[in-house]
Design a protein around this motif. Structure first.
Motif, PDB file in Angstrom:
ATOM      1  N   ASN A   1       0.667  -1.229  -0.111  1.00 40.26           N
ATOM      2  CA  ASN A   1       0.088   0.256  -0.120  1.00 40.26           C
ATOM      3  C   ASN A   1       1.175   1.129   0.254  1.00 40.26           C
ATOM      4  OD1 ASN A   1      -2.569  -1.093  -0.137  1.00 40.26           O
ATOM      5  ND2 ASN A   1      -2.453  -1.028   1.911  1.00 40.26           N
ATOM      6  N   ARG A   2       1.900   1.568   0.414  1.00 39.60           N
ATOM      7  CA  ARG A   2       2.582   2.684   0.539  1.00 39.60           C
ATOM      8  C   ARG A   2       3.000   2.669  -0.434  1.00 39.60           C
ATOM      9  NH1 ARG A   2       4.169   0.254   6.284  1.00 39.60           N
ATOM     10  NH2 ARG A   2       5.751  -0.519   5.239  1.00 39.60           N
TER      11      ARG A   2
ATOM     12  N   HIS B 107      -8.307   0.446  13.802  1.00 42.17           N
ATOM     13  CA  HIS B 107      -6.882   1.422  14.402  1.00 42.17           C
ATOM     14  C   HIS B 107      -7.816   1.650  16.550  1.00 42.17           C
ATOM     15  CE1 HIS B 107      -3.131   2.244  13.254  1.00 42.17           C
ATOM     16  NE2 HIS B 107      -3.443   2.164  12.125  1.00 42.17           N
ATOM     17  N   LYS B 108      -8.965   1.626  16.343  1.00 42.81           N
ATOM     18  CA  LYS B 108      -9.545   1.988  17.339  1.00 42.81           C
ATOM     19  C   LYS B 108      -9.994   0.556  18.272  1.00 42.81           C
ATOM     20  CE  LYS B 108     -13.264   5.874  16.297  1.00 42.81           C
ATOM     21  NZ  LYS B 108     -14.335   5.674  15.257  1.00 42.81           N
TER      22      LYS B 108
ATOM     23  N   ALA C 103       0.715   4.211  -2.882  1.00 45.79           N
ATOM     24  CA  ALA C 103       0.279   5.504  -2.665  1.00 45.79           C
ATOM     25  C   ALA C 103       1.964   6.439  -2.742  1.00 45.79           C
ATOM     26  CB  ALA C 103       0.271   5.334  -0.679  1.00 45.79           C
TER      27      ALA C 103
ATOM     28  N   VAL D 293     -11.544  14.015   1.312  1.00 43.67           N
ATOM     29  CA  VAL D 293     -11.237  12.889   0.718  1.00 43.67           C
ATOM     30  C   VAL D 293     -10.923  12.254   1.547  1.00 43.67           C
ATOM     31  CG1 VAL D 293      -9.617  12.278  -0.369  1.00 43.67           C
ATOM     32  CG2 VAL D 293     -10.717  13.529  -1.482  1.00 43.67           C
ATOM     33  N   THR D 294     -10.305  11.911   2.543  1.00 42.83           N
ATOM     34  CA  THR D 294      -9.944  11.026   3.844  1.00 42.83           C
ATOM     35  C   THR D 294     -10.929  10.704   4.649  1.00 42.83           C
ATOM     36  OG1 THR D 294      -8.359  13.009   4.095  1.00 42.83           O
ATOM     37  CG2 THR D 294      -8.699  11.384   6.042  1.00 42.83           C
ATOM     38  N   LEU D 295     -12.208  11.594   5.105  1.00 40.46           N
ATOM     39  CA  LEU D 295     -13.785  11.153   5.370  1.00 40.46           C
ATOM     40  C   LEU D 295     -14.057   9.668   4.509  1.00 40.46           C
ATOM     41  CD1 LEU D 295     -15.155  13.866   6.228  1.00 40.46           C
ATOM     42  CD2 LEU D 295     -14.199  12.381   8.012  1.00 40.46           C
TER      43      LEU D 295
ATOM     44  N   ARG E 107     -10.179   3.436   5.233  1.00 40.18           N
ATOM     45  CA  ARG E 107      -9.432   4.021   6.302  1.00 40.18           C
ATOM     46  C   ARG E 107      -9.893   2.999   7.067  1.00 40.18           C
ATOM     47  NH1 ARG E 107     -13.179   7.508   9.573  1.00 40.18           N
ATOM     48  NH2 ARG E 107     -14.709   6.682   8.253  1.00 40.18           N
ATOM     49  N   PRO E 108      -7.885   3.346   7.851  1.00 38.91           N
ATOM     50  CA  PRO E 108      -8.150   2.337   9.002  1.00 38.91           C
ATOM     51  C   PRO E 108      -8.066   2.572  10.732  1.00 38.91           C
ATOM     52  CG  PRO E 108      -5.967   3.366   8.274  1.00 38.91           C
ATOM     53  CD  PRO E 108      -7.425   4.120   7.698  1.00 38.91           C
ATOM     54  N   THR E 109      -9.389   3.481  10.359  1.00 41.64           N
ATOM     55  CA  THR E 109     -10.215   4.091  11.573  1.00 41.64           C
ATOM     56  C   THR E 109     -10.244   3.319  12.576  1.00 41.64           C
ATOM     57  OG1 THR E 109     -10.460   5.834  10.642  1.00 41.64           O
ATOM     58  CG2 THR E 109     -10.835   6.618  12.866  1.00 41.64           C
TER      59      THR E 109
ATOM     60  N   ASP F 284      -9.199  17.769   0.719  1.00 42.48           N
ATOM     61  CA  ASP F 284      -8.270  16.439   1.203  1.00 42.48           C
ATOM     62  C   ASP F 284      -9.390  16.002   2.397  1.00 42.48           C
ATOM     63  OD1 ASP F 284      -5.737  17.471  -0.013  1.00 42.48           O
ATOM     64  OD2 ASP F 284      -5.352  18.910   1.159  1.00 42.48           O
ATOM     65  N   LEU F 285      -9.691  16.649   3.023  1.00 43.29           N
ATOM     66  CA  LEU F 285     -10.879  16.487   4.605  1.00 43.29           C
ATOM     67  C   LEU F 285     -11.741  15.137   4.084  1.00 43.29           C
ATOM     68  CD1 LEU F 285     -10.462  15.921   7.440  1.00 43.29           C
ATOM     69  CD2 LEU F 285     -12.459  18.078   6.875  1.00 43.29           C
TER      70      LEU F 285
ATOM     71  N   ASN G 285     -12.493   7.837   2.140  1.00 45.14           N
ATOM     72  CA  ASN G 285     -11.382   7.135   2.217  1.00 45.14           C
ATOM     73  C   ASN G 285     -12.001   5.719   2.342  1.00 45.14           C
ATOM     74  OD1 ASN G 285      -9.375   5.445   1.042  1.00 45.14           O
ATOM     75  ND2 ASN G 285      -8.365   6.672   2.530  1.00 45.14           N
TER      76      ASN G 285
END
Lengths: 445, 774
Positions: free
Chosen positions: B133-134, B764-765, B137, B752-754, B759-761, B749-750, B756
């Motif tokens: 992935n990295r 991670h949570k 990207a 797009v991030t939201l 999103r690994p949120t 950007d925000l 995504n």
């Protein structure tokens, strides 16, 4: 009878006001103006000397903090406003024109670790040792109101740095991981980690705003992409990097302030070799900030001095120090590129001129022309030994001076040893390594 | 390890091509994972044993193994002994028995479908995935960044960068917007606001109070329309009138303008007359106005022939009749304007003469005053002209009847415009000559003499000059002669007293020369005299034509040659002697022959001599040169082929100081260059600086001056433009894609991030939660 006459435009010989000099027609025949090189050389010499004579960069000291100044932030819309956070959790807002503190906030318990302003300049964020992120209004509380933050976010771990996005209502904090927050939410919208060490600082790229850079205490610099919510690449250097700063005019260039006394300018697309190694400090470099024109940057060091480096030079063009200035922790270049502010251990914020001998204020056109001419002369003759000697001369505190000598000896010894080793071993077995490549340990994909 | 890496690589490839999924490997061939790959028969056996031992640990739960009926190395957990250990069960094995029975067609079909399907690969481990992935990207990001390359390059190479880069549009926010959210809170503010509201002062819209608005509303539509039409008409009329006036103004015809002017004057007169009849008081006022105009005219220098136009006309008047007339007209106008009007108002045609006299009376009075008091510019001119005219025409007449004369002369001269032009020319001289004129006035009889005196003066000056010149000549000759005299004292005594007479100029010269010649002819015995002779020779050759001198010269020349011969003739004789002896020494023929050959062979390169020559040249070149400052023609008479005298040359030759001895003075075979100047070297650049590739390039940059002394203003400005220009007090923002013509992405950007998906949120949570629980 028609009489043809020569007619001259009165603009060519009539002066606009009586204070103007009469326009004198000149004969540019070179034989009439001999010795051009010696004359210009002397002019250049005089210009260089005068530059040194007028070099008085220190403007003011803002005192009022009761502990060391830990972080500084510029106001994005107002040149005269500066924010500073101290080690006792106090945040002060200063007016530079009056050189006075406008407002004082007891923001945190313990250090104020980071401070940043919102892109519109209406509010600012602070992070502290008390594991909180706080948003404050830029204007003071109006009559009868109590000073309190707009929002407070309680975190689980200590945040060590903060930076705001350049366009969107989002900000990034760092600590154990890099978190990206929406201003409206109390949870991070994404958090990214790579490795387990704590992260010192995080910075948004001002041009391609979705890119972030951070540096961790395990000696590495990590780049992130906010849109794809993933780290991009990691470079490991010899020693820890304290902070990085992006070039505001070149999207892919950033400079890292390192513990090994050097600064490294990287092209983020090719991290295996820095573009330039900037070496002049004699102790750890703690902070770095770019000039808004992107041509120079200023660095603050533990050796009690700040230095200004041109981006494409490995040696500094200027060093500022005063007797009372202790370890400089943070430094910022103002948005009009004319001044530099630095906060240091002994609780003061100092204001410097970016060009030590520059005349402040409005210049007459003739004055400006003379200044430009002098500048060009200095540039033209800068390689001549007598001029170079004068232009390079700086007074340094004894500690720095002696340390420079010492390090020179050390470097020389190392070089000699390497030469000897190369001489006495099989040809090719001890290769010549560029200075730039010496300091990069690895690049991790 | 290598195998594992290979595996990972393949897996990565697989993931990248996940979407396509075109190439699939048979289950049989493709090893599923590293662990399975290792699973040989040996390993499997061990595994079995381990399982058995575990099973034996707690025997309750395990069912009893079936009795072994055949000899087999391996016994499966599920009671089926797998024959041929290590062999895998294949689908084809299962299908084999089904082939025979036709009732199992459906099953067969299903099975064949299963056979054609491809197996899904195992997911990669987390680290691998992240890494991939990295990388993806990073590649994407670098691509987006490299669009900045040309801009960065351009900015780095730019001659001049002006910051801030973007032009700030000047935007004025209306004050209502600024203070929209602001409210009065403190008591003082509230008080002020109360007052403002009481008086209904405009707070939000500061232009109009309610009263004003009401009054605006009061005007009806018709009224407004009418007013508008009226205004329109007025504007149109004005524009017509203006256009007409412009047209008329453009007409170039002088005649037309004259007619117009005359018409105007006539009209004015008519009106005036009418006024006189109808309203005498108003007429009086008009008169006063005219009087005022007259006064103004007298005060100003208008129409006084002192303006630019008048001066130019004065120059042209000599040649051009029209100009003369124009000037006259102007003067006439002046006079007219300066006239007292009382006279005009009475009958004009009755008495011309008297009128003129009357007109002139004040002038004459002024004139007299002028002559005595001081300069009044235009009055003086008149006076002067009178005086001059008098002088020119009748110089013998005494100046006592001048006052009467003036009028006469003026009358005479008026028609002729020439006179006035001349007058102006003489204006400058007037002041100088004024005193003399005054004196002339004082003594009437001697006027002619004084007039002539100037010419006499010139003459006398000329005379004095010639006298001086003569005296000089005489003196120089005297000096020359004195030289000779010292040598020949006795014979020259006669001429000396004659020469000393300063007044008689020409005669002594001739006498002197003649006598000199005679003297010289007669006596030719002393050599000293001959030495002194060349000094006088020039003069002599010019002046004398005597035959006798020739003879004497011939003799002199012979003697001169004798002296020199001694030096010049010697050298050739010596040479002629030396050469043969040198040859005679090498008499031996063979040797001679060989030498000859060698000589011929190396005829071209005589190394030693060349070197010596070179060295001599180098020495000569390094010697400091004398500076010759003689200027031919300076302090002498000019002419072609002029040569400064030896004395002068000696006088102005600055000898260079003898430098230190050369280092290679005693080393015959070496040339040590002494070009390097130690003093200068301290100021010179030793190493070629970085951006330059050749020393000439660097030298050129140093040699081209950039100062305004050597360059025009424009070039100077261009040469000294600073590289970076910043405006004081302006915030410089980071460069933007819009500034340089790129379009930045429309989505923030925000957002797009939201949006995504990966999103690994959440992940991670969960991790965070786990951490907190632990």
């Amino acid at each position: 009878m028609k009489v043809k006459m020569l007619s001259r435009n009165p603009d060519n010989y009539v002066r606009e006001t009586k204070l103007d000099l009469q326009r004198v027609p000149r004969n540019y025949d070179p034989t009439l103006h001999p010795f051009e090189v010696p004359r210009e050389y002397i002019r250049a010499l005089n210009a260089t000397k005068l530059e040194r004579v007028f070099a008085k960069p220190f403007l003011a000291s803002l005192d009022g903090h009761r502990d060391g100044v830990n972080c500084l932030a510029k106001h994005p819309k107002s040149l005269a406003t500066v924010l500073s956070g101290a080690c006792d959790g106090e945040v002060k807002i200063w007016n530079l024109t009056n050189r006075k503190c406008i407002r004082t906030i007891q923001a945190h318990e313990g250090f104020v670790r980071g401070i940043c302003t919102r892109f519109c300049g209406t509010s600012f964020f602070t992070v502290g040792d008390d594991k909180t992120v706080k948003q404050w209004k830029m204007d003071g509380p109006s009559y009868g109101e109590v000073e309190e933050p707009l929002h407070t976010i309680l975190g689980k771990t200590v945040y060590t740095g903060i930076d705001h996005h350049w366009k969107d209502p989002a900000f990034a904090t760092c600590g154990q991981q890099v978190d990206i927050w929406d201003e409206q939410r109390t949870n991070p919208i994404c958090s990214m980690t790579w490795g387990f060490d704590s992260i010192n600082s995080v910075k948004f790229n001002p041009i391609e705003t979705f890119i972030l850079g951070s540096c961790a205490s395990d000696r590495n610099i990590v780049l992130y992409d906010m849109r794809q919510a993933t780290p991009l690449k990691k470079v490991i250097l010899d020693m820890r990097t304290n902070t990085i700063c992006w070039n505001p005019m070149e999207a892919f260039i950033f400079t890292a302030a390192n513990e090994d006394y050097n600064l490294y300018t990287f092209d983020m697309r090719a991290l295996d070799t820095p573009v330039k190694v900037h070496m002049d400090h004699v102790s750890a470099v703690l902070d770095v900030d770019y000039c808004p024109t992107g041509k120079e940057f200023v660095s603050a060091s533990f050796d009690k001095s700040i230095r200004i480096f041109p981006v494409n030079k490995s040696r500094s063009r200027e060093v500022y120090h005063t007797k009372r200035m202790q370890h400089v922790i943070c430094v910022r270049w103002t948005a009009d590129s004319k001044y530099i502010m630095c906060g240091s251990d002994e609780m003061n914020i100092r204001l410097w001129k970016a060009n030590a001998s520059e005349k402040l204020g409005v210049l007459a056109s003739r004055e400006r022309a003379a200044q430009d001419y002098n500048q060009k002369l200095k540039e033209k003759f800068q390689h001549h030994p007598q001029i170079k000697r004068i232009a390079r001369h700086r007074h340094l505190p004894k500690s720095i001076y002696s340390q420079i000598q010492e390090q020179r000896i050390m470097r020389e010894a190392r070089r000699r040893k390497e030469l000897n080793r190369r001489k006495h071993s099989k040809p090719g077995s001890v290769p010549v390594v560029e200075e730039r490549k010496k300091h990069v340990v690895a690049v991790v994909k | 390890m290598q195998a594992a890496e290979m595996n990972a690589m393949r897996a990565a490839e697989g993931l990248l091509a996940l979407s396509q999924q075109e190439e699939l490997v048979d289950l049989q061939d493709y090893p599923l994972s590293a662990s399975e790959d290792e699973g040989d028969s040996d390993g499997e056996r061990k595994h079995q044993k381990l399982l058995e031992s575990i099973g034996s640990l707690d025997g309750k739960k395990r069912w009893k193994l079936a009795e072994r009926s055949e000899a087999s190395l391996k016994v499966s957990e599920f009671n089926v002994s797998s024959e041929g250990s290590g062999e895998k069960l294949l689908l084809s094995d299962l299908l084999e028995p089904a082939k025979t029975s036709s009732s199992l067609a459906a099953v067969k079909k299903q099975l064949s479908r299963v056979k054609s399907k491809k197996a899904v690969e195992l997911p990669l481990n987390k680290q691998e995935v992240e890494r991939i992935n990295r990388e993806v990207a990073f590649n994407k990001t670098s691509q987006t960044l490299s669009k900045w390359d040309p801009i960065v390059l351009k900015n780095r190479q730019a001659e001049q960068l002006v910051f801030p880069l973007e032009k700030e549009p000047a935007s004025f926010v209306p004050i209502e917007h600024v203070f929209g959210s602001w409210k009065a809170r403190t008591p003082l503010e509230q008080e002020i606001f109360n007052i403002l509201y009481k008086n209904k002062q405009p707070v939000t819209d500061p232009l109009l109070t309610p009263m004003e608005k009401a009054s605006l509303k009061a005007m009806s539509l018709e009224e407004a329309k009418m007013r508008r039409a009226e205004l329109q008409r007025a504007r149109a009329l004005q524009s017509y009138y203006e256009a007409k006036a412009r047209r008329e103004k453009k007409i170039k015809s002088k005649k037309y303008h004259k007619i117009v002017k005359k018409g105007k004057v006539k009209k004015a007169l008519k009106e005036f007359e009418q006024l006189q009849k109808v309203n005498p008081a108003a007429a009086l006022e008009e008169l006063e106005k005219i009087e005022k105009a007259r006064m103004m005219e007298r005060m100003s220098l208008k129409h006084q022939n002192s303006g630019k136009w008048a001066k130019s006309k004065a120059i042209m008047a000599k040649y051009d009749l029209e100009a003369r007339q124009a000037m006259q007209e102007q003067l006439a106008k002046n006079k007219e304007l300066t006239q007292k009007l009382q006279v005009v108002s009475e009958s004009e045609e009755e008495e011309k003469g008297t009128e003129e006299e009357e007109l002139l009376v004040p002038d004459a009075v002024n004139e007299i005053q002028m002559c005595t008091d001081g300069p009044n510019p235009w009055m003086l001119r008149n006076c002067n002209s009178d005086a001059k005219g008098e002088i020119q025409k009748d110089p013998e007449q005494p100046p006592e009847p001048m006052v009467q004369e003036v009028s006469e002369s003026e009358e005479e001269e008026k028609p002729g415009g020439e006179e006035e032009v001349l007058l102006q020319e003489f204006e400058e001289r007037r002041s100088l000559r004024k005193s003399s004129e005054l004196s002339k006035n004082a003594e009437p009889v001697g006027s002619q003499k004084t007039k002539d005196s100037s010419s006499q003066e010139v003459l006398s000056e000329l005379k004095a000059l010639t006298q001086k010149l003569n005296q000089k000549n005489c003196q120089s000759k005297k000096q020359n002669v004195n030289l000779v005299k010292t040598v020949l004292q006795g014979q020259r005594e006669e001429c000396a007293p004659e020469e000393e007479e300063p007044l008689l100029l020409q005669r002594p010269e001739r006498v002197q020369t003649l006598e000199d010649l005679e003297d010289l002819d007669h006596e030719e015995y002393s050599q000293i005299r001959e030495l002194s002779r060349p000094v006088l020779e020039g003069e002599r050759t010019e002046r004398t034509t005597d035959n006798q001198t020739d003879a004497s010269k011939g003799k002199k020349k012979e003697q001169m040659i004798d002296l020199q011969n001694l030096l010049t003739t010697k050298s050739p004789s010596v040479k002629s002697l030396a050469v043969p002896t040198a040859i005679e020494e090498l008499e031996d023929e063979e040797e001679k022959h060989q030498k000859q050959i060698i000589k011929e062979a190396f005829a071209g390169d005589d190394v030693i001599r060349d070197f010596l020559k070179e060295k001599k040249e180098a020495v000569k070149a390094s010697k400091p040169k004398d500076v010759d400052l003689t200027l031919p023609g300076w302090g002498e008479w000019g002419g072609i082929g002029l040569k400064p005298s030896a004395k002068k040359r000696r006088r102005f030759l600055i000898k260079a100081p003898e430098g230190p001895p050369r280092k290679d003075k005693n080393l015959p075979n070496v040339i040590i260059s002494e070009k390097r100047n130690i003093q200068a070297a301290a100021h010179q650049v030793q190493v070629l600086p970085y951006p330059f590739t050749h020393h000439q390039q660097f030298e050129r940059t140093v040699q081209t001056p950039i100062g305004s002394t050597w360059n025009t203003q424009r070039a100077f400005q261009k040469l000294t433009t600073p590289k970076v220009v910043t405006k004081p007090g302006h915030i410089i923002k980071p460069i933007k894609a819009e500034d340089v013509g790129y379009c930045s992405s429309s989505r923030s950007d925000l957002s797009v991030t939201l949006s995504n998906p990966k999103r690994p949120t959440g992940h991670h949570k969960k991790q965070l939660k786990k951490n907190s629980i632990d």
